[in-house]
Structures are given as structure tokens and as C-alpha cells.
Motif scaffolding. Structure first.
Motif, short mmCIF file in Angstrom:
data_model
loop_
_atom_site.label_atom_id
_atom_site.label_comp_id
_atom_site.label_asym_id
_atom_site.label_seq_id
_atom_site.Cartn_x
_atom_site.Cartn_y
_atom_site.Cartn_z
N ALA A 69 0.83 -1.20 0.00
CA ALA A 69 0.00 0.00 0.00
C ALA A 69 0.87 1.26 0.00
O ALA A 69 0.61 2.20 -0.75
N VAL A 70 1.91 1.25 0.84
CA VAL A 70 2.81 2.42 0.89
C VAL A 70 3.42 2.67 -0.49
O VAL A 70 3.47 3.80 -0.98
N LEU A 111 2.28 1.65 -3.47
CA LEU A 111 1.27 2.02 -4.46
C LEU A 111 0.87 3.49 -4.32
O LEU A 111 0.82 4.22 -5.30
N TYR A 112 0.57 3.91 -3.11
CA TYR A 112 0.09 5.29 -2.91
C TYR A 112 1.18 6.30 -3.20
O TYR A 112 0.93 7.36 -3.74
N PRO A 168 -8.40 4.49 -3.76
CA PRO A 168 -9.38 5.07 -2.83
C PRO A 168 -8.72 6.02 -1.82
O PRO A 168 -7.60 5.75 -1.37
N GLU A 169 -9.39 7.09 -1.50
CA GLU A 169 -8.94 8.09 -0.51
C GLU A 169 -7.54 8.61 -0.84
O GLU A 169 -6.75 8.88 0.07
N LEU A 199 -4.72 10.17 2.05
CA LEU A 199 -3.66 9.26 2.48
C LEU A 199 -2.28 9.73 2.03
O LEU A 199 -1.31 9.63 2.78
N SER A 256 -0.91 12.35 4.36
CA SER A 256 -0.34 11.79 5.59
C SER A 256 1.04 11.20 5.34
O SER A 256 1.96 11.40 6.12
N ILE A 257 1.17 10.49 4.23
CA ILE A 257 2.47 9.87 3.91
C ILE A 257 3.52 10.96 3.73
O ILE A 257 4.63 10.88 4.26
N LEU A 310 4.61 12.49 6.97
CA LEU A 310 5.49 11.57 7.71
C LEU A 310 6.91 11.58 7.13
O LEU A 310 7.89 11.59 7.86
#
Lengths: 244, 177, 177
Positions: C92-93, C95-96, C159-160, C164, C167-168, C171
Motif C-alpha cells: 500500500a505504501v 502504491l500510494y 481510494p482516498e 492518504l 499523511s504519507i 510523515l
């Protein structure tokens, strides 16, 4: 009082580390005598933490209170300690001894870390085959990521939990104590230390900080303390003719 | 072909650490049989260029300590930075005790170790696992990588291991638990 | 420590075949000395789970033939097992963010992701590429296959996405690069 103890980043230093450094600097073993000897240095370090958030210094103040108990045995010969107080003295000594062992072990680890590494076999080259997982959906990816982000700790969360000591510092206590002693020649310790406390827990903290403050004033020769009998209240007097 | 040879091949192929439990399941033997095979393998490797490392639950093959200077010359692996005093202290608690909760570590060090624990996890030197004694809490345990970086094959090879454990035990007894 | 142990360690670490010539040069010995060492090594491996394989000029270590049923079993498991939560998180990290370094991924996840990255690569979900911002390092990017599988043509369709990714990014900033 002569040696101002300086530490690079106080927020990452704990009271045990400071205490052990002070004792080892004097080449002493952990004992009542050695702890009593470093109490002044410990408290003078504590005073340098003035600008640090109270939550960070709380651990130091609690430890200082125990040190003061140890020191007070010699300073106030009439003072008798409760079982609980004796208990916290023993606990502090035992914690210091355990901490000293691990700290020494840590130094041993530092010496061997990275020397004589055992190498892992690297991964052989990959011929990837596309094999997803039926449970892998866009929604699951989003949800997993959201959870992971939520689990990253915020810096503030890592403050020490001991926030029992609100906005009270040693300096404030000394200031207030000096003022009160000057007003009335004799002041009861219990009366003084109970003032301003809103509940039992807080009053215990006030008691500890008051005690520290008194010892500081005794040392500076501003006040004299007197205890008539064991368990009796401690009288605090402004020194006019008496020198301590 | 004996069990120890099969284990050697599996670990060689796997390259990563593997739990004794999953090793046993791949081999179709019990965990105690797998333990026997591992003991035999460790013995057969004693004079070899490769070595068996064992943490509490996991095993892995590595190059042997004596060959380290040669491998360093061809290795791509680089250690990032030295360890701070606070990190080696925290590592010492986790390594010598074989696993500790955050509150154990905080109590021993007299400070909040939250950030230190996170950094050590990111560096792969420790990992967080469910506490076998209390499912709701976690313990921090040493990883295979910290064993490798220290050049030890089992916890007993930690510096002054038995002396330190003895001292800690006798201090803990004083407290009465 | 004899030459054969050193050779064993080097071949263990190399994974690929290596010429006797370069082996001799790493060891600082002549080719005929290296040949002697290799003979000795082959003899010592005769009863073990790994083998020395030799072509005309090259040597390498492999698992011995008898162990292949186990090795196939492991290889199959690596490919077919359900993706762990940690793997999905790592994916997920990547991909986003559309591509991330190992250290970014480790920082966001708070743990070392080495093993997950390997697993996701084997399964063709991500691939390792040279980092366009820093030639010495690598980034992990999603494969075309995973885009197709998820039915998206760009990361913004996840999605979202905007929430998201924000936020990444914050960080990553906190991490300091």
C-alpha cells in the motif's frame, strides 16, 4: 554546588543515568553514603532544567525526593522514615545497581557491534511470477494504509507519563518558601507543604518539592530547621543569629 | 540423507531467518526432532566457513566469524552508523533478558524508551511480538540481524553472559520475585 | 582456518557462479592454490546438504539434489501463501506513493520491511529500480501487473488518495528528507 553538571539533551536523559554518572565520577559504589554525597550535584542539575517542560523533569524530581530522604538522615538526625520511604530508598538503590549492569553490558555490545559481522546469504536473482492474492483489493489497501498511518506515534505521546507535578518547579517553591519564612518567624513544615495542594496525590508531590526547597534553603543558610521529637512536625525558622 | 542435511539445504535456499516451527512443518517432523537436527547441523558446521545462528525462535545460516574479514571486502552490506549509548543500553536489556516489555525497559532505564524502541525496530535490530505471558501486551525481542552484527551465534555468546544473568537474578530476588 | 573454509564463505555469500580466477584474487592466492582449496571443499561437502557445482571455469554452491522436494515446497509457499498484513501494508505504501525507498517505507511502517519487499518482488507485485534522485540507492515501484489487477491506470485512482498521500508526505517530511 560547585560543579554545574551539563548534559547535551536533557529530555533524553533519565535520572538513573545522571545519578550513576555522578556516582561513577566520584569512583564510588551504590550506597547510602555515595547517594548522599551526590544529592547536591543532582539537585543543582535539576535546577538547570528550568526551561524544560515539567513532564520531562517529573522523573528527576521524584528521584530527587528519594535522594533527599537519604541525605536527610544525616542532616536531620531526629528524622524517622516510614516503611514506604525506606522502601523507596531500597528500590532506588536496587534500580541503580540493575541499571549499572545493563549499562556496562551495553558498553560491551558497542565494542563488538559491527566487528566480525556474520553475513547473511544475499537473495538470489528473482524471476518474478505475477501471483496476487484474491483478498487484495483497492479498499483493503486503503484501509491497511490508513491503519498503519494511525499507528505512527506522535512525538508528544512519548512524553513521560508522570505529569503529576503540574506547574510547580523547585525555584517557585524556594521563592514561596523564602517569602513565608520571612513573614512568620516560625513555620510548620506540614502547614507549608499542604498549602496549595488540591488533592492527596498532589499534596504528596508538594511535600516532596517542599522538602527539596527547604534543604536548599538550609544549605544557603536562609533558614534553620528543627524537629523536636521523632515524627514531630518540622519547624522552619529564618536564620537571624543561628548559622547552619 | 539425514535431517541435518535437509535442514542445511532449506536454510541455504531460504537465506532469511526461519522459525524452528515452520522448519519442522516443511520437513514434516516434530519441533523436538527439528531441534535435534539443528544441534547436529551446528556440530557439523563447527569447522566450516558457514555457521548456524540461533535466536530464541529462529535459525539462519551465515558466514562464519573467522571468514568475516574476507567477506567484508566483497560485501555490499553497509552498517548505517554507530549505536548511541542509549541504544546499546536498550539493546542490552532486550538481548540479555531475551525479550522485555516496554514498561520493563522504561523502568530499568528510568526514561521513556518509546522513540528508542521505534528507531531500533526501523533499523531491524529488534522486533515487537505478542507477549507469550499476556496476549494483550507486547515484548521486544532481538532479531537475527542484531545477532549477526554482533557476530554471535547464540545468546550465550553475548559478552559476560552468565555473569550478568547471575547478577541480575540475585538483584531481582532481593525484591522478592 | 584453512583455505576451503574461506572459499566456502565466499561462495555462500556470492550466490552466483564465480570464476576460479576471481576467487583466487579475492583470497590473494594463486589459481592452483585455489584449485586445491576447492578440492578440499568438495570433499568436505560430500555428506552435507549443499554441493559444490563446477563448470570449466566457474564454481558455485547449490543445494544438493536430494533436497529438491523440500526446496520446491518452500518455493511454492512463497508464491502461493496469502499475503500477510505486513505485506499488504508495504504494498500500500508503495502504491500510494508511486515508488518509495526502503528507508521511507521502514519509517512509515515503523519496522524493517526487508523481508516483505523480497516477498512482494517474488510475486511480481513490485519491482526494484535505480532511484532517479540518487543513483546509489533504489526505489520500489508497483508493477504494471498490479495496476492492471486493481483496475487502475494511475495512483490517483486509488481510494482516498489525496488524504492518504498527504499523511504519507507529512510523515516523510518528519523523517527529514
Amino acid at each position: 554546588m560547585d560543579t554545574a553538571y551539563t548534559v547535551k539533551t536533557p529530555s533524553f536523559e533519565g535520572p538513573l543515568e545522571l545519578l550513576l554518572d555522578l556516582i561513577e565520577k566520584k569512583r564510588l559504589a551504590v550506597s547510602d553514603v555515595s547517594l548522599s554525597k551526590v544529592t547536591d550535584d543532582f539537585i543543582s542539575y535539576l535546577k538547570t532544567l528550568g526551561g524544560i517542560p515539567v513532564a520531562y523533569t517529573a522523573h528527576f524530581i521524584v528521584t530527587a525526593a528519594t535522594l533527599v530522604l537519604i541525605k536527610s538522615k544525616s542532616l536531620l538526625p531526629g528524622l524517622s522514615l516510614t516503611d514506604e520511604e525506606e522502601g523507596s530508598i531500597d528500590e532506588l538503590k536496587r534500580r541503580l545497581e540493575i541499571y549499572a549492569l545493563y549499562r556496562q553490558a551495553g558498553e560491551g555490545l558497542k565494542k563488538i557491534f559491527g566487528r566480525g559481522v556474520l553475513f547473511k546469504r544475499p537473495y538470489p536473482a528473482i524471476t518474478p511470477i505475477f501471483v496476487p492474492d484474491s483478498s487484495l483489493t483497492k479498499e483493503r489497501l486503503a484501509e491497511t494504509l490508513r491503519e498503519a498511518i494511525m499507528n505512527v506515534p506522535l512525538r508528544e505521546e512519548n512524553l513521560p507519563e508522570a505529569t503529576v507535578i503540574k506547574a510547580i518547579t523547585l525555584e517557585e517553591m524556594i521563592g514561596s518558601l523564602t517569602e513565608r519564612v520571612e513573614k512568620s518567624m516560625t513555620l510548620s513544615f506540614h502547614k507549608f507543604s499542604a498549602e496549595g495542594a488540591r488533592n492527596k496525590k498532589e499534596s504528596k508531590v508538594f511535600l516532596i518539592v517542599s522538602f527539596l526547597a527547604i534543604l536548599e534553603l538550609v544549605k544557603q543558610g536562609i533558614v534553620a530547621v528543627r524537629q523536636e521529637t521523632e515524627f514531630d512536625d518540622i519547624s522552619i525558622e529564618k536564620t537571624t543569629v543561628i548559622s547552619v | 540423507m539425514g535431517l541435518s542435511q535437509k535442514i542445511e539445504a532449506i536454510l541455504f535456499y531460504k537465506t532469511d531467518a526461519i522459525t524452528v516451527k515452520s522448519l519442522a512443518s516443511i520437513l514434516g517432523v516434530t519441533e523436538s526432532e527439528a531441534e535435534n537436527g539443528l544441534r547436529e547441523l551446528a556440530a557439523s558446521l563447527s569447522e566450516r566457513g558457514i555457521n548456524l545462528v540461533r535466536t530464541k525462535d529462529e535459525v539462519m545460516l551465515t558466514t562464519s566469524k573467522e571468514t568475516s574479514p574476507f567477506i567484508e571486502k566483497i560485501a555490499k552490506e553497509e552498517l548505517e552508523g554507530e549505536l548511541s549509548k542509549a541504544s546499546v543500553e536498550t539493546l542490552a536489556v532486550i538481548l540479555y533478558s531475551g525479550g522485555a516489555t516496554k514498561s520493563d525497559i522504561d523502568y530499568i532505564r528510568g526514561v521513556n524508551s518509546g522513540f528508542m524502541l521505534r528507531n531500533l525496530q526501523i533499523r531491524g535490530l529488534i522486533e515487537k511480538k505478542a507477549n507469550p505471558k499476556d496476549g494483550r501486551s507486547f515484548i521486544y525481542v532481538p532479531t537475527m540481524d542484531i545477532y549477526r552484527y554482533l557476530g554471535i551465534s547464540k545468546k550465550e555468546e553475548l559478552p559476560e553472559y552468565s555473569g550478568l544473568i547471575e547478577s541480575i537474578d540475585s538483584l531481582s530476588e532481593e525484591k522478592g520475585n
